[in-house]
Scaffold this motif. Structure first.
Motif, mmCIF file in Angstrom:
data_model
loop_
_atom_site.group_PDB
_atom_site.id
_atom_site.type_symbol
_atom_site.label_atom_id
_atom_site.label_comp_id
_atom_site.label_asym_id
_atom_site.label_seq_id
_atom_site.Cartn_x
_atom_site.Cartn_y
_atom_site.Cartn_z
ATOM 1 N N GLY A 279 30.225 36.470 37.121
ATOM 2 C CA GLY A 279 30.559 37.851 36.817
ATOM 3 C C GLY A 279 31.413 37.955 35.572
ATOM 4 N N ARG A 280 32.001 39.105 35.367
ATOM 5 C CA ARG A 280 32.855 39.346 34.208
ATOM 6 C C ARG A 280 34.311 39.245 34.647
ATOM 7 N NH1 ARG A 280 31.803 44.684 30.805
ATOM 8 N NH2 ARG A 280 29.876 43.468 30.415
ATOM 9 N N PRO A 281 34.991 38.150 34.281
ATOM 10 C CA PRO A 281 36.389 37.995 34.710
ATOM 11 C C PRO A 281 37.254 39.152 34.216
ATOM 12 C CG PRO A 281 35.529 35.936 33.838
ATOM 13 C CD PRO A 281 34.516 36.993 33.511
ATOM 14 N N CYS A 282 38.085 39.653 35.101
ATOM 15 C CA CYS A 282 38.994 40.744 34.762
ATOM 16 C C CYS A 282 40.260 40.575 35.597
ATOM 17 C CB CYS A 282 38.348 42.102 35.036
ATOM 18 S SG CYS A 282 37.831 42.353 36.743
ATOM 19 N N PRO A 283 41.362 41.145 35.154
ATOM 20 C CA PRO A 283 42.611 41.019 35.918
ATOM 21 C C PRO A 283 42.479 41.641 37.310
ATOM 22 C CG PRO A 283 43.041 41.825 33.701
ATOM 23 C CD PRO A 283 41.572 41.882 33.889
ATOM 24 N N VAL A 284 43.096 41.002 38.289
ATOM 25 C CA VAL A 284 43.092 41.496 39.668
ATOM 26 C C VAL A 284 44.538 41.646 40.129
ATOM 27 C CG1 VAL A 284 40.878 40.402 40.169
ATOM 28 C CG2 VAL A 284 42.993 39.173 40.661
ATOM 29 N N PRO A 285 44.792 42.469 41.140
ATOM 30 C CA PRO A 285 46.156 42.579 41.663
ATOM 31 C C PRO A 285 46.707 41.228 42.096
ATOM 32 C CG PRO A 285 44.788 44.341 42.525
ATOM 33 C CD PRO A 285 43.871 43.419 41.791
ATOM 34 N N PRO A 320 31.976 44.481 40.792
ATOM 35 C CA PRO A 320 32.625 45.790 40.638
ATOM 36 C C PRO A 320 33.451 46.164 41.865
ATOM 37 C CG PRO A 320 30.349 45.897 39.900
ATOM 38 C CD PRO A 320 30.515 44.559 40.557
ATOM 39 N N GLY A 321 34.752 46.246 41.685
ATOM 40 C CA GLY A 321 35.652 46.612 42.776
ATOM 41 C C GLY A 321 35.816 45.552 43.835
ATOM 42 N N LEU A 322 35.363 44.319 43.572
ATOM 43 C CA LEU A 322 35.379 43.288 44.616
ATOM 44 C C LEU A 322 35.521 41.922 43.970
ATOM 45 C CD1 LEU A 322 34.934 43.077 47.769
ATOM 46 C CD2 LEU A 322 32.591 42.443 47.209
ATOM 47 N N ALA A 354 44.619 41.652 55.817
ATOM 48 C CA ALA A 354 45.737 42.435 55.300
ATOM 49 C C ALA A 354 45.365 43.188 54.028
ATOM 50 C CB ALA A 354 46.932 41.524 55.033
ATOM 51 N N LEU A 355 44.383 42.681 53.279
ATOM 52 C CA LEU A 355 43.928 43.343 52.051
ATOM 53 C C LEU A 355 42.727 44.244 52.292
ATOM 54 C CD1 LEU A 355 44.223 40.431 49.448
ATOM 55 C CD2 LEU A 355 45.811 42.298 49.843
ATOM 56 N N GLY A 356 42.278 44.349 53.543
ATOM 57 C CA GLY A 356 41.114 45.173 53.823
ATOM 58 C C GLY A 356 39.807 44.494 53.480
ATOM 59 N N GLY A 368 27.074 20.782 56.363
ATOM 60 C CA GLY A 368 28.051 21.457 55.530
ATOM 61 C C GLY A 368 28.654 22.676 56.208
ATOM 62 N N PHE A 369 29.695 23.184 55.549
ATOM 63 C CA PHE A 369 30.431 24.326 56.071
ATOM 64 C C PHE A 369 30.692 25.275 54.911
ATOM 65 C CE2 PHE A 369 33.981 26.674 57.920
ATOM 66 C CZ PHE A 369 33.617 26.754 59.263
ATOM 67 N N SER A 370 30.775 26.557 55.198
ATOM 68 C CA SER A 370 30.962 27.564 54.159
ATOM 69 C C SER A 370 32.082 28.519 54.549
ATOM 70 C CB SER A 370 29.667 28.358 53.929
ATOM 71 O OG SER A 370 29.857 29.354 52.947
ATOM 72 N N VAL A 371 32.936 28.805 53.577
ATOM 73 C CA VAL A 371 33.989 29.805 53.727
ATOM 74 C C VAL A 371 33.758 30.862 52.653
ATOM 75 C CG1 VAL A 371 36.471 30.265 53.612
ATOM 76 C CG2 VAL A 371 35.647 28.146 54.649
ATOM 77 N N ARG A 372 33.531 32.081 53.074
ATOM 78 C CA ARG A 372 33.254 33.176 52.138
ATOM 79 C C ARG A 372 34.214 34.327 52.409
ATOM 80 N NH1 ARG A 372 27.608 34.874 53.471
ATOM 81 N NH2 ARG A 372 28.195 34.017 55.502
ATOM 82 N N ALA A 373 34.851 34.798 51.359
ATOM 83 C CA ALA A 373 35.796 35.904 51.475
ATOM 84 C C ALA A 373 35.445 36.958 50.432
ATOM 85 C CB ALA A 373 37.228 35.418 51.257
ATOM 86 N N GLU A 374 35.525 38.219 50.859
ATOM 87 C CA GLU A 374 35.308 39.360 49.966
ATOM 88 C C GLU A 374 36.590 40.187 49.961
ATOM 89 O OE1 GLU A 374 31.905 41.349 51.489
ATOM 90 O OE2 GLU A 374 30.485 39.846 50.755
ATOM 91 N N LEU A 375 37.223 40.246 48.810
ATOM 92 C CA LEU A 375 38.519 40.903 48.687
ATOM 93 C C LEU A 375 38.378 42.136 47.811
ATOM 94 C CD1 LEU A 375 40.630 37.703 47.921
ATOM 95 C CD2 LEU A 375 40.220 38.762 50.145
ATOM 96 N N PRO A 376 38.682 43.325 48.327
ATOM 97 C CA PRO A 376 38.617 44.528 47.497
ATOM 98 C C PRO A 376 39.691 44.516 46.424
ATOM 99 C CG PRO A 376 39.576 45.046 49.627
ATOM 100 C CD PRO A 376 39.110 43.635 49.711
ATOM 101 N N VAL A 377 39.313 44.867 45.213
ATOM 102 C CA VAL A 377 40.239 44.895 44.083
ATOM 103 C C VAL A 377 40.871 46.278 43.939
ATOM 104 C CG1 VAL A 377 40.450 44.630 41.598
ATOM 105 C CG2 VAL A 377 39.022 43.058 42.893
ATOM 106 N N ASP A 378 40.077 47.328 44.118
ATOM 107 C CA ASP A 378 40.596 48.699 43.988
ATOM 108 C C ASP A 378 41.441 49.037 45.199
ATOM 109 O OD1 ASP A 378 39.124 48.845 41.692
ATOM 110 O OD2 ASP A 378 37.390 49.765 42.676
ATOM 111 N N GLY A 379 42.654 49.474 44.929
ATOM 112 C CA GLY A 379 43.533 49.904 46.015
ATOM 113 C C GLY A 379 44.298 48.790 46.673
ATOM 114 N N ALA A 380 44.131 47.536 46.210
ATOM 115 C CA ALA A 380 44.894 46.429 46.811
ATOM 116 C C ALA A 380 46.343 46.535 46.394
ATOM 117 C CB ALA A 380 44.324 45.078 46.367
ATOM 118 N N PRO A 381 47.290 46.105 47.266
ATOM 119 C CA PRO A 381 48.719 46.200 46.911
ATOM 120 C C PRO A 381 49.066 45.265 45.772
ATOM 121 C CG PRO A 381 48.420 44.959 48.950
ATOM 122 C CD PRO A 381 47.079 45.511 48.589
#
Length: 381
Positions: A279-285, A320-322, A354-356, A368-381
Motif C-alpha cells: 500500500g501507500r505508507p502514511c503516518p498512523v496514530p 484507506p482508513g485501515l 481497545a482500538l476497535g 503454519g500459523f497466521s496472525v492477522r490484525a486490522e486496525l482502524p486508523v481514522d478515529g484511533a486515539p
C-alpha cells in the motif's frame, strides 16, 4: 445524578439573557415618559438592539461594550430615560474578560457624551440635564458592574492557577513514581536476568566446545534471556525519560525483524524472517503504530519459541482508513504454549479490541500459523 448532563450551553444562556435584557429595557422605556413619532421608533429599536447585542458578549466583549454604549447614548438622545442595563452587563463582561482599560475608557466617553448631548436634546438648567444623564447611566450601578466583573475575573484566575498547580503536582508525582518503579525494576530484575543470560550462554559455549549437541531448551532459555534483557533496558529507558521519548511504532519494525533474524541465526534454528510493506505508507496514530509493533513482536516471539518454523513473513498493508498486519509462518501451526499458560494471543486481542479493530488467529492450511490484525486508523486515539 450527573448534573453536568443538564448544563445549559453558554451560547443558549447568553441568548436568553440578551432577550431578557432587551424586553426589560423596552418595557421600562414604554412604561415611562417617552417621545412619539420617529423618535419613539428609533428609541425602541436602540433599546432592543442594546439588549440583543449581549448575545455576543463572550465572543466579542469589547465590540459589545461599544455597541451597547452607542445604543444607550442613542435612546437618551431620542428622549427615553431608561437605566442602561445592557451597558452595565457589557461592562461586567468586558472586565471579566480582562478588558478593564477599555471598560474605563468607554464609560468615561459615554458619560461625557451624555452630558454634552443632554442640553441640546432636552434643554433646561444644567442641574436638570446632569440629573437626567446620571439617571440614565446610574454611576453607582456602573461601579458595581465594574467591581463584580473584576471580582469574578480574579476568582477565575485563581481557579486556573489552582488547576495548573494540581496538574503540575500530579505530573511531578507521576514522574517520581515512574523513577521509583525504574529503580525497583533495575534492582530486582536486572541482576537476575543477567545471571540467566551469562549462565545460559556459558552452558551453550561449553557444550559446543565439547562437540555436544546443544539442547533446544537451553537455546530457548538463552534467547529468552537476551530478549528479556533488551526489553528491560528499553523499559527502564522509557521510565527514566521525561515522557517525550516516542513509543515503538511502525518505524521500529525493521529493527525488530533484524533482531529476530540475528537471534534465529545465533541459536541454530535457522528462522528466516521477511518484512513487506504494501500500500501507500502514511503516518498512523501512535496507538496504532505501537499496537502493530507489539503484535509483530509477540507473534514472532511465539514463532521462534513454539512453532518449530523455518520461515516467518511479516506483512504491513496500508489501506484507506485501515492498517492491516499479518504474520505467517510455516511451522506446526500452534505458536503458543500448549499448556495455555501464555497470555500472548490474549494480550494481542485486548490491544486490538481497545482500538476497535479485529484479530484473526489460526492455522494456515496444512502447516503454519497466521496472525492477522486490522486496525482502524481514522478515529484511533
Amino acid at each position: 445524578m450527573d448534573r453536568g448532563r443538564f448544563r445549559v450551553p453558554a451560547a443558549t444562556a447568553d441568548g436568553a439573557a440578551a432577550l431578557g435584557v432587551a424586553a426589560l429595557q423596552l418595557g421600562s422605556g414604554l412604561s415611562g415618559p417617552h417621545p412619539s413619532g420617529w423618535r419613539a421608533l428609533l428609541g425602541c429599536v436602540l433599546l432592543a438592539a442594546g439588549g440583543a447585542a449581549l448575545a455576543a458578549r463572550r465572543r466579542a466583549p469589547q465590540a459589545v461594550l461599544a455597541a451597547t454604549a452607542a445604543c444607550a447614548a442613542g435612546w437618551l438622545a431620542a428622549g427615553f430615560e431608561v437605566l442602561a442595563v445592557s451597558y452595565l452587563v457589557a461592562v461586567y463582561g468586558a472586565v471579566r474578560a480582562g478588558h478593564r482599560n477599555a471598560a474605563v475608557a468607554v464609560s468615561a466617553a459615554l458619560v461625557a457624551v451624555l452630558h454634552l448631548t443632554a442640553p441640546a436634546v432636552h434643554g433646561g438648567p444644567l442641574r436638570e440635564v446632569v440629573a437626567q444623564a446620571r439617571g440614565t447611566l446610574e454611576l453607582a450601578w456602573l461601579i458595581a458592574a465594574f467591581a463584580a466583573g473584576e471580582a469574578v475575573r480574579q476568582a477565575e484566575r485563581r481557579a486556573e492557577q489552582a488547576e495548573r498547580t494540581r496538574e503540575e503536582t500530579a505530573r511531578r508525582r507521576a514522574d517520581e513514581e515512574r523513577l521509583r518503579i525504574a529503580r525497583e525494576l533495575h534492582d530486582s530484575l536486572t541482576h537476575q536476568i543477567s545471571v540467566i543470560k551469562v549462565q545460559s550462554e556459558a552452558a551453550v559455549h561449553v557444550a559446543r566446545r565439547r562437540g555436544e549437541q546443544v539442547p533446544p531448551a537451553l537455546l530457548a532459555i538463552r534467547d529468552a534471556g537476551r530478549e528479556a534483557g533488551r526489553e528491560l533496558r528499553a523499559t527502564l529507558e522509557a521510565l527514566r525519560a521525561d515522557g517525550t521519548a516516542p513509543p515503538p511504532g511502525l518505524g521500529d519494525l525493521p529493527g525488530l525483524v533484524e533482531r529476530f533474524r540475528e537471534t534465529g541465526t545465533g541459536s541454530g534454528t535457522g528462522l528466516e524472517v521477511t518484512l513487506t510493506i504494501e500500500g501507500r505508507p502514511c503516518p498512523v496514530p501512535a496507538a496504532v503504530g505501537r499496537t502493530a509493533y507489539r503484535i509483530v513482536q509477540e507473534a514472532l516471539t511465539n514463532v521462534a519459541r513454539h512453532a518449530a518454523a523455518g520461515r516467518a513473513a511479516v506483512v504491513v498493508d496500508h489501506r484507506p482508513g485501515l492498517l492491516a498486519v499479518r504474520v505467517d509462518d510455516d511451522g506446526k501451526g500452534a505458536p503458543h504454549p500448549p499448556t495455555g499458560a501464555g497470555l500472548g494471543l490474549l494480550g494481542m486481542r485486548e490491544r486490538v479490541t481497545a482500538l476497535g479493530g479485529r484479530l484473526h488467529t489460526g492455522p494456515r492450511g496444512t502447516c503454519g500459523f497466521s496472525v492477522r490484525a486490522e486496525l482502524p486508523v481514522d478515529g484511533a486515539p
